[in-house]
Scaffold this active site. Structure first.
Site, PDB file in Angstrom:
ATOM      1  N   GLU A  62      10.778 -10.383 148.470  1.00  0.00           N
ATOM      2  CA  GLU A  62      11.256  -9.073 148.942  1.00  0.00           C
ATOM      3  C   GLU A  62      10.270  -8.353 149.857  1.00  0.00           C
ATOM      4  O   GLU A  62      10.609  -7.317 150.429  1.00  0.00           O
ATOM      5  CB  GLU A  62      11.580  -8.202 147.730  1.00  0.00           C
ATOM      6  N   GLN A  97       7.058 -13.737 145.836  1.00  0.00           N
ATOM      7  CA  GLN A  97       7.546 -14.667 144.814  1.00  0.00           C
ATOM      8  C   GLN A  97       8.127 -15.907 145.479  1.00  0.00           C
ATOM      9  O   GLN A  97       8.356 -15.928 146.693  1.00  0.00           O
ATOM     10  CB  GLN A  97       8.604 -13.987 143.956  1.00  0.00           C
TER      11      GLN A  97
HETATM   12  O1  IFM Z   1      15.673  -9.925 140.702  1.00  0.00           O
HETATM   13  C1  IFM Z   1      14.333  -9.558 140.681  1.00  0.00           C
HETATM   14  C2  IFM Z   1      13.772  -9.691 142.066  1.00  0.00           C
HETATM   15  O2  IFM Z   1      13.854 -11.017 142.509  1.00  0.00           O
HETATM   16  C3  IFM Z   1      12.337  -9.243 142.089  1.00  0.00           C
HETATM   17  N1  IFM Z   1      12.240  -7.896 141.608  1.00  0.00           N
HETATM   18  C4  IFM Z   1      12.751  -7.720 140.266  1.00  0.00           C
HETATM   19  C5  IFM Z   1      14.192  -8.151 140.180  1.00  0.00           C
HETATM   20  C6  IFM Z   1      14.704  -8.016 138.736  1.00  0.00           C
HETATM   21  O3  IFM Z   1      14.031  -8.889 137.881  1.00  0.00           O
END
Ligand code: IFM
Length: 705
Positions: A465, A567
């Site tokens: 993200e 991530q």
């Molecule tokens: O869905 C995730 C996202 O990929 C990363 N932030 C947190 C969200 C909820 O776990």
């Protein structure tokens, strides 16, 4: 209760924490959570008030206060109990010893505190659980014993001062007293109701009201017990929640019988899911803890409810359903509780209207599922999901608008469910419509170039993200391609759709840009232009932070203009879709692992899976442990900018399960039978694990592989 805990400890099925840690209330609330899919009660002390974040968090019922974020309702806590003069944290100086335990075998929380009374020692023990079978019930047994005779004042009842992040959600309360039982009904301004009822113990019989006090006389060395049995109902369950809550208490058995049936249900759940890791007790405990949490939040009582990203540990992430369920938790539910997997996917089928509406609102066709899905598939994701630490102002984030992979993730879940169970009824009963609308969504989003045959998916956000609004994110493109092809394959069997549309699905699938591995390095670019970004280490990026809570992504984030990612993104792609060989996985693992912050608890498990696939179980091990221990270890990221994001980590738990099964055990299914290709960390001597498929139970055993 102590014998139970001793048994659980002997069997490596208990989490125990010794010593009173005043600041650990947030982590302990998650660590010692008990739940039953309908509600979760945080592992806080019974005397905890708002500041210590106690909550009875409810699944599938949300409210929005004014223009604040929508979030799930917390019920008024009906198991409030305090000993006057011995509440914590105020009386921390009187604590002689303090132990919190989670008995995962029997599914309860146990607290034992010994206080110095000035003339001796007073022991308080509390055993608490959410009933696993009758999901509206929760109960606590209070056990007191002093080594000298003494008088105590106790306070107990239903705490209407609910801990909310964006509340208060209840604008009014009504109470109804029926002697031994009291019900407190919380009402929201949009007409929703939550009733918490409590059956007070006889010592409170003379008083009335939702909060009661009583004098207790303790004889030296004689145990004194009080049982609190409670129930919670909402207007989603029944038109008259107060009445139902009172009826439930009037007809339910006493504490001992409740505990017996609760334990029996837990025993039957463990019977289906037990895992043994010989040679590594820590990994075994961590894996069991991950399974414990997945069982505690599984909506076994429902047919179209899903699991929120923070489970039932509070209102973080608005109690919403993310891709976490389909992409990280589904493997576990399919193998252990297929009816829960079905419920999660039914939830998506039921929420299709919300996805159609969202697409329309963006001028698109088909189904654009909510990034943070709440009732009816509404998107709870705010346009401003992060608060800037420097200005205190909300920051525009584009998760809701641009994380378009969510629709494909849901298709992936449906496809996996059908492949695993063979239940094509799911497709006939709405699943195929979801797949079709998903494909139409991508068709309306994909851009066709005038001077080339390559189609693009522009202006998206992939799983990482931190890099917003990128073009041709590899993960998103491949998942969209999978959706288009799957739709072309299965939709004509279930729906009457024009052939031209099927042709377009296939055409888009075959022309959509592929982020091909670089011919020299084998690296797949995460998105167009990614490899030209500044190439610095995670540590360098971290060192550029001016504030530890600063957000790394978005327009001005420290990571945004670098190759450092939050991530697993390309690595997630390599692990979820077939067709990538070991060499490609190896090269991309080596490239991306060192550029990944693992700032999301969803990250480590994907890298661990990849490490197993490339024959590096030792590298996989710490990543596996990071996922499996997410809720035992505590800590983790608690803030995104100034927004609290703490809670339990079901996706990490589900991810750990994937690493164990697909990664370390190398589980595949051939002709309907499980085959193991183990690649275990050196310390692991043997793994035994039960899985269910097609109504059969298999005991997987690495010694028989
Ligand atoms: O869905 C995730 C996202 O990929 C990363 N932030 C947190 C969200 C909820 O776990």
């Amino acid at each position: 209760m102590r014998k139970d805990i001793a048994d659980a400890l002997k069997l490596n099925m208990a989490v125990v924490r010794e010593g009173y840690e005043k600041q650990a209330f947030a982590d302990n609330g998650n660590r010692f959570l008990t739940g039953n899919g309908y509600m979760g009660i945080r592992g806080t002390l019974t005397e905890a008030r708002k500041a210590d974040m106690p909550c009875v968090n409810l699944a599938g019922i949300h409210h929005r206060k004014g223009n604040e974020w929508m979030e799930p309702l917390n019920a008024p806590n009906p198991l409030y109990f305090a000993l006057e003069g011995y509440s914590l944290p105020e009386n921390a100086d009187k604590v002689v010893s303090h132990t919190l335990s989670l008995d995962m075998l029997h599914g309860f929380f146990l607290r034992e505190t010994v206080f110095d009374t000035g003339i001796g020692h007073l022991t308080l023990r509390v055993q608490r659980f959410c009933h696993m079978q009758d999901v509206h019930l929760l109960a606590a047994r209070i056990w007191l014993c002093s080594d000298t005779e003494m008088d105590l004042k106790v306070h107990m009842g239903i705490d209407r001062d609910v801990w909310d992040i964006h509340g208060p959600h209840f604008s009014a309360f009504e109470t109804e007293d029926s002697g031994e039982c009291t019900v407190l009904l919380g009402l929201t301004d949009d007409g929703q109701q939550v009733a918490s009822a409590l059956h007070f113990p006889p010592v409170c019989a003379a008083s009335s009201g939702e909060m009661r006090s009583a004098a207790v006389h303790l004889f030296a060395k004689e145990a004194y017990t009080l049982d609190l049995v409670s129930s919670v109902f909402t207007s989603k369950d029944t038109p008259l929640p107060s009445q139902s809550a009172l009826d439930a208490l009037n007809t339910c058995p006493a504490f001992d019988a409740l505990l017996t049936s609760h334990k029996a249900l837990w025993a039957s759940l463990w019977e289906k899911t037990q895992v043994e890791i010989s040679g590594d007790k820590d990994a075994e405990l961590a894996m069991r803890n991950a399974i414990y949490h997945l069982l505690s939040i599984a909506p076994r009582h429902a047919s179209d409810l899903s699991v929120a990203a923070r489970g039932l540990s509070g209102q973080t992430y608005k109690g919403a359903i993310f891709w976490d369920t389909e992409m990280f938790m589904l493997d576990f539910y399919l193998a252990c509780l297929p009816e829960v997997a079905r419920s999660c996917l039914n939830y998506r089928i039921q929420s299709l209207p919300g996805a159609l509406e969202k697409a329309k609102a963006y001028g698109l066709e088909g189904a654009f599922y909510a990034w943070e899905s709440v009732e009816g598939g509404k998107d709870a994701c705010s346009d401003y999901n992060v608060t800037d630490v420097f200005t205190g102002r909300p920051m525009r984030t584009f998760f809701r608008d641009k994380q378009v992979h969510i629709t494909a993730d849901i298709v992936y879940g449906l496809r996996k469910y059908v492949a695993w169970t063979g239940d094509t009824g799911m497709l006939a009963q709405g699943g195929a419509r979801v797949v079709y609308e998903a494909a139409r969504f991508y068709l309306s989003l994909i851009t066709r170039r005038l001077l080339s045959d390559t189609y693009d998916l522009l202006d998206v956000i992939g799983p990482d993200e931190y890099h917003e609004r990128v073009n041709n994110n590899a993960y998103t493109n491949e998942m969209a391609r999978m959706t288009l092809s799957y739709a072309a394959d299965i939709c004509p069997k279930y729906l009457d759709i024009p052939e031209e549309e099927i042709r377009l699905f296939r055409e888009a699938a075959s022309h959509l840009k592929v982020q091909a591995p670089d011919p020299e390095t084998g690296v797949i670019a995460q998105f167009d232009g990614y490899l030209a970004l500044e190439d610095v280490s995670v540590e360098t990026v971290r060192s550029r932070l001016l504030d530890p809570k600063e957000y790394w992504g978005g327009a001005y984030g420290v990571a945004s203009h670098t190759q450092v990612i939050k991530q697993a993104d390309v690595i997630a792609l390599l692990e979820v879709l077939p067709g990538y060989d070991r060499g490609i996985k190896e090269k991309n693992y080596d490239y991306y692992e060192k550029r990944t912050e693992h700032g999301s608890s969803l990250s480590a498990c994907m890298y661990a899976l990849c490490a197993c696939d490339i024959g590096r179980p030792e590298a996989a091990y710490p990543l596996f442990m990071k996922s499996a221990q997410a809720d035992i270890a505590g800590g983790g990221k608690q803030w995104a900018g100034l927004v609290y994001i703490g809670g339990t980590h079901p996706a990490a738990a589900g991810g750990a399960y994937m690493v164990l099964t697909r990664g370390f055990l190398g589980l595949t299914w051939e002709n309907g039978e499980p085959q193991l290709h183990p690649r275990l960390p050196a310390a692991w001597e043997r793994v035994r694990l039960k899985v269910q498929r097609d109504g059969k139970t298999y005991m997987l055993d690495t010694e028989e592989a």
